[in-house]
Enzyme design. Sequence first.
Site, short mmCIF file in Angstrom:
data_model
loop_
_atom_site.label_atom_id
_atom_site.label_comp_id
_atom_site.label_asym_id
_atom_site.label_seq_id
_atom_site.Cartn_x
_atom_site.Cartn_y
_atom_site.Cartn_z
N ILE A 35 41.86 42.78 38.03
CA ILE A 35 42.33 41.67 36.83
C ILE A 35 41.32 41.63 35.79
O ILE A 35 41.52 41.49 34.63
CB ILE A 35 42.79 40.43 37.65
CG1 ILE A 35 44.03 40.78 38.17
CG2 ILE A 35 42.95 39.44 36.45
CD1 ILE A 35 45.31 41.07 37.33
N TYR A 36 40.09 41.64 36.15
CA TYR A 36 38.92 41.42 35.13
C TYR A 36 39.01 42.61 34.05
O TYR A 36 38.99 42.44 32.94
CB TYR A 36 37.60 41.50 35.89
CG TYR A 36 36.37 41.68 34.64
CD1 TYR A 36 36.36 40.67 33.65
CD2 TYR A 36 35.56 42.79 34.78
CE1 TYR A 36 35.22 40.75 33.00
CE2 TYR A 36 34.26 42.64 34.06
CZ TYR A 36 34.40 41.82 32.86
OH TYR A 36 33.17 41.96 32.04
#
Length: 232
Positions: free
Chosen positions: A151-152
């Site tokens: 997700i980063y």
Amino acid sequence: MRYFITGTAGFIGFHLARRLLQEGHEVTGFDGLTPYYNVKLKEMRHAALSQFPAFRPVISMLEDRPALEAAVSAAKPDILIHLAAQAGVRYSLENPEAYIHSNVEGSWNIMEIARRVEVRHLMLASTSSIYGANATVPFHETDRADEPLTIYAATKKSMELMAHSYSHLHKIPTTAFRFFTVYGPWGRPDMALFKFTKNMLEGQPIEIYGEGNMSRDFTYIDDLIEAIVRLS
Ligand SMILES: NC(=O)c1ccc[n+]([C@@H]2O[C@H](COP(=O)([O-])OP(=O)(O)OC[C@H]3O[C@@H](n4cnc5c(N)ncnc54)[C@H](O)[C@@H]3O)[C@@H](O)[C@H]2O)c1
């Protein structure tokens, strides 16, 4: 010149602001002092920058659009460098929400404001993590980067995509950097180098990911700052 830099209490933002202040520029530093790692370290970085009369700190969150807008309007920057973010690959498994708020909503707020104040150059910190499933090394800017594995990385890629459309629609000269693991003094305590050193000093084993088969290149902070300054 007048610079508006987000993330000045962070590792890279601190070094960049200090270098620009040493060269005689004006710097407004915007940072929410988030508790992702020791806030004392962030306060110490800002205290060091506050030795320069041309440094103006603003403590607030990117998601607070009115506060961000007021700070940028007051600063009247020539150049806006957006480094503040929820960083860290591992933590994005634990707390994905922080990444959506800071990196997507926060970055979008920056772009909305950049188009109103008409900055000469908007610079954004992205990451080598966005190369994700791409197996060809070394990476190139022209490689595909649309298969993020965290997700980063997904939020940083989202920022790049939004920036592309804003740059096109509103004619904002924009550069997105894809930083590769940066190290040096005043570095981040959540990163391997500092975690390894701490454990060694305490006589503890170090934690190694990827069964010890991983290798990677690191970027020294002064080299990165030199590159940003030359591009700004
Ligand atoms: N250090 C690296 O190796 C590396 C590698 C790739 C990309 N990056 C990117 O470079 C930038 C700077 O990284 P860093 O290593 O200095 O990280 P850092 O965590 O030391 O600094 C980020 C700063 O942003 C602030 N911040 C976070 N979310 C915020 C929010 N919503 N509102 C206001 N302030 C907020 C934090 O308080 C912190 O001081 C980040 O965008 C990061 O994703 C860093």
